[in-house]
Design a protein around this motif. Sequence first.
Motif, PDB file in Angstrom:
ATOM      1  N   LEU A   1      16.159  -5.360  10.805  1.00 20.20           N
ATOM      2  CA  LEU A   1      15.048  -5.314  11.758  1.00 20.20           C
ATOM      3  C   LEU A   1      14.890  -3.899  12.314  1.00 20.20           C
ATOM      4  O   LEU A   1      15.878  -3.280  12.735  1.00 20.20           O
ATOM      5  N   PRO A   2      13.653  -3.394  12.343  1.00 20.05           N
ATOM      6  CA  PRO A   2      13.421  -2.097  12.987  1.00 20.05           C
ATOM      7  C   PRO A   2      13.719  -2.158  14.482  1.00 20.05           C
ATOM      8  O   PRO A   2      13.637  -3.213  15.112  1.00 20.05           O
ATOM      9  N   THR A   3      14.033  -1.000  15.032  1.00 15.41           N
ATOM     10  CA  THR A   3      14.305  -0.903  16.457  1.00 15.41           C
ATOM     11  C   THR A   3      13.583   0.314  17.007  1.00 15.41           C
ATOM     12  O   THR A   3      12.744   0.915  16.343  1.00 15.41           O
ATOM     13  N   GLY A   4      13.890   0.717  18.240  1.00 14.93           N
ATOM     14  CA  GLY A   4      13.229   1.867  18.844  1.00 14.93           C
ATOM     15  C   GLY A   4      11.761   1.595  19.115  1.00 14.93           C
ATOM     16  O   GLY A   4      11.385   0.481  19.482  1.00 14.93           O
ATOM     17  N   ASP A   5      10.905   2.612  18.891  1.00 12.72           N
ATOM     18  CA  ASP A   5       9.481   2.428  19.196  1.00 12.72           C
ATOM     19  C   ASP A   5       8.751   1.628  18.124  1.00 12.72           C
ATOM     20  O   ASP A   5       7.548   1.378  18.242  1.00 12.72           O
TER      21      ASP A   5
ATOM     22  N   SER B   1      15.284  -4.168   0.679  1.00 12.05           N
ATOM     23  CA  SER B   1      15.175  -2.885   1.368  1.00 12.05           C
ATOM     24  C   SER B   1      13.991  -2.909   2.339  1.00 12.05           C
ATOM     25  O   SER B   1      13.931  -3.763   3.206  1.00 12.05           O
ATOM     26  N   ASN B   2      13.048  -1.986   2.210  1.00 10.36           N
ATOM     27  CA  ASN B   2      11.854  -2.003   3.051  1.00 10.36           C
ATOM     28  C   ASN B   2      11.128  -3.344   2.943  1.00 10.36           C
ATOM     29  O   ASN B   2      10.587  -3.869   3.923  1.00 10.36           O
ATOM     30  N   GLY B   3      11.146  -3.940   1.740  1.00 14.41           N
ATOM     31  CA  GLY B   3      10.562  -5.267   1.566  1.00 14.41           C
ATOM     32  C   GLY B   3      11.365  -6.347   2.256  1.00 14.41           C
ATOM     33  O   GLY B   3      10.810  -7.346   2.721  1.00 14.41           O
ATOM     34  N   GLY B   4      12.699  -6.167   2.335  1.00 10.03           N
ATOM     35  CA  GLY B   4      13.513  -7.097   3.098  1.00 10.03           C
ATOM     36  C   GLY B   4      13.192  -7.032   4.577  1.00 10.03           C
ATOM     37  O   GLY B   4      13.099  -8.056   5.261  1.00 10.03           O
ATOM     38  N   SER B   5      12.988  -5.809   5.083  1.00  5.11           N
ATOM     39  CA  SER B   5      12.589  -5.654   6.482  1.00  5.11           C
ATOM     40  C   SER B   5      11.214  -6.265   6.727  1.00  5.11           C
ATOM     41  O   SER B   5      10.955  -6.819   7.801  1.00  5.11           O
ATOM     42  N   MET B   6      10.321  -6.176   5.731  1.00  8.17           N
ATOM     43  CA  MET B   6       9.008  -6.791   5.865  1.00  8.17           C
ATOM     44  C   MET B   6       9.128  -8.311   5.926  1.00  8.17           C
ATOM     45  O   MET B   6       8.465  -8.964   6.751  1.00  8.17           O
TER      46      MET B   6
ATOM     47  N   LEU C   1       0.845  -1.188   0.000  1.00  4.15           N
ATOM     48  CA  LEU C   1       0.000   0.000   0.000  1.00  4.15           C
ATOM     49  C   LEU C   1       0.880   1.238   0.000  1.00  4.15           C
ATOM     50  O   LEU C   1       1.787   1.362   0.824  1.00  4.15           O
ATOM     51  N   GLY C   2       0.628   2.140  -0.953  1.00  2.81           N
ATOM     52  CA  GLY C   2       1.460   3.334  -1.035  1.00  2.81           C
ATOM     53  C   GLY C   2       2.885   3.019  -1.397  1.00  2.81           C
ATOM     54  O   GLY C   2       3.803   3.747  -1.014  1.00  2.81           O
ATOM     55  N   HIS C   3       3.116   1.930  -2.126  1.00  2.00           N
ATOM     56  CA  HIS C   3       4.456   1.515  -2.558  1.00  2.00           C
ATOM     57  C   HIS C   3       5.383   1.238  -1.376  1.00  2.00           C
ATOM     58  O   HIS C   3       6.584   1.509  -1.447  1.00  2.00           O
ATOM     59  N   GLY C   4       4.838   0.714  -0.295  1.00  2.00           N
ATOM     60  CA  GLY C   4       5.676   0.405   0.847  1.00  2.00           C
ATOM     61  C   GLY C   4       5.028  -0.630   1.746  1.00  2.00           C
ATOM     62  O   GLY C   4       3.900  -1.084   1.509  1.00  2.00           O
ATOM     63  N   TRP C   5       5.751  -0.973   2.813  1.00  2.00           N
ATOM     64  CA  TRP C   5       5.316  -2.026   3.741  1.00  2.00           C
ATOM     65  C   TRP C   5       5.434  -1.550   5.179  1.00  2.00           C
ATOM     66  O   TRP C   5       6.341  -0.806   5.520  1.00  2.00           O
ATOM     67  N   GLY C   6       4.525  -2.044   6.005  1.00  2.00           N
ATOM     68  CA  GLY C   6       4.573  -1.766   7.433  1.00  2.00           C
ATOM     69  C   GLY C   6       5.535  -2.720   8.106  1.00  2.00           C
ATOM     70  O   GLY C   6       5.121  -3.689   8.764  1.00  2.00           O
ATOM     71  N   ALA C   7       6.836  -2.462   7.971  1.00  2.00           N
ATOM     72  CA  ALA C   7       7.845  -3.373   8.496  1.00  2.00           C
ATOM     73  C   ALA C   7       8.087  -3.203   9.992  1.00  2.00           C
ATOM     74  O   ALA C   7       8.794  -4.013  10.592  1.00  2.00           O
ATOM     75  N   GLY C   8       7.547  -2.160  10.593  1.00  2.00           N
ATOM     76  CA  GLY C   8       7.726  -1.915  12.020  1.00  2.00           C
ATOM     77  C   GLY C   8       6.412  -1.977  12.767  1.00  2.00           C
ATOM     78  O   GLY C   8       5.327  -1.996  12.175  1.00  2.00           O
TER      79      GLY C   8
END
Length: 355
Positions: free
Chosen positions: A214-218, A187-192, A139-146
């Motif tokens: 992998l995402p970190t922080g909040d 990239s973002n898809g790899g994180s997904m 959606l929107g050319h991206g992924w909710g990886a976090g």
Amino acid sequence: MRSFGERSRRWPGVLALALVLPLAGCATDSDRPDAAPPSSGSSTSGATGGGTSGSTGGGTGTATAAPGTREQLRVDGDVRQYLLHRPSSTPAPSAADGPRPLVVAFHGRGADAAELRAKTRLEKAATARGMLVAFPEGLGHGWGAGTRATRQRPDPELDVRFTEALVEHLVRTERADPERVYVAGFSNGGSMALRVAAERPGLLAGAASVSGQLPTGDAAVEPTGPVPVMVVYGADDPVRPLAGLPSPPPDPEEPILATRSARDTAAAFAAAGGAGEPVTREEEGCDRTVWRLGTGAPGGDRRPDGTVRLLVVEDAGHTWPGSTVPPPEGFGPVSKALDATDTILDFFADPGPGR
């Protein structure tokens, strides 16, 4: 064989290596969702791949599509699209066909499914191995990886549920083998792909990420069980460095997530899989670090020979090693010392410690 439901329930989730190393180097060698009516004919790109502000996926426009079909699936009230490539020209499997391995491949941010297909040539390599490949559209050319909710993605679990629904749908309609489901991405898809592996390890037989961490922080994502994982990363990545991006710049389009380093990403999966100490070996074109998964972690008995592997590729930027598609300006070089597509598919076929 366990059913799809049994597999996905065995390790309820909350989102790359061996003591014996391979001898080969890095040389190129809700309710059940309903399917929406698919469009007819061969697929072309869908949404354009034009980069958005802060794009890290390498989207430079719509790529010419290889033969395949554009399909639709209704999930959580949204009609989601994906490109589907079958390992033969047969439009649908017959009752005599055996179950087929499935790879779900996530494009980078600002790109689309056709762009990833062109960059990786994944469907050609997978077809030679008898594998189904699904390239979903974000959606929107991206992924909710976090895991953090944002204005653009108020439901941070949406894409994980979509992936589960897509896998279930293809198991049901295309005879995808629930014991051989894999995810990969760039990239973002790899994180997904890493997030799915971390949060749904029982869904997968393996995962691979190129230029994703992998995402970190909040928005942190923590691995929750054993699953074979391969992380391929450019040593000279100028977009999202090998050491991670702890303080990303602000982005007016969609927040760029802070991430762990590539090594810490792989180590987190190794720890969740009960792995021991890693072994690192310098090889032609890359450094390879391997952790062997243990059997002590819950579900670890299903991965007695599995590994987590980190391949740090020399002379490589924020790019897909072995690709013939030129990257956007500022993304760095494309390594020819490693064919990431074949390397990943070989890992999926045999995630063990190697020869």
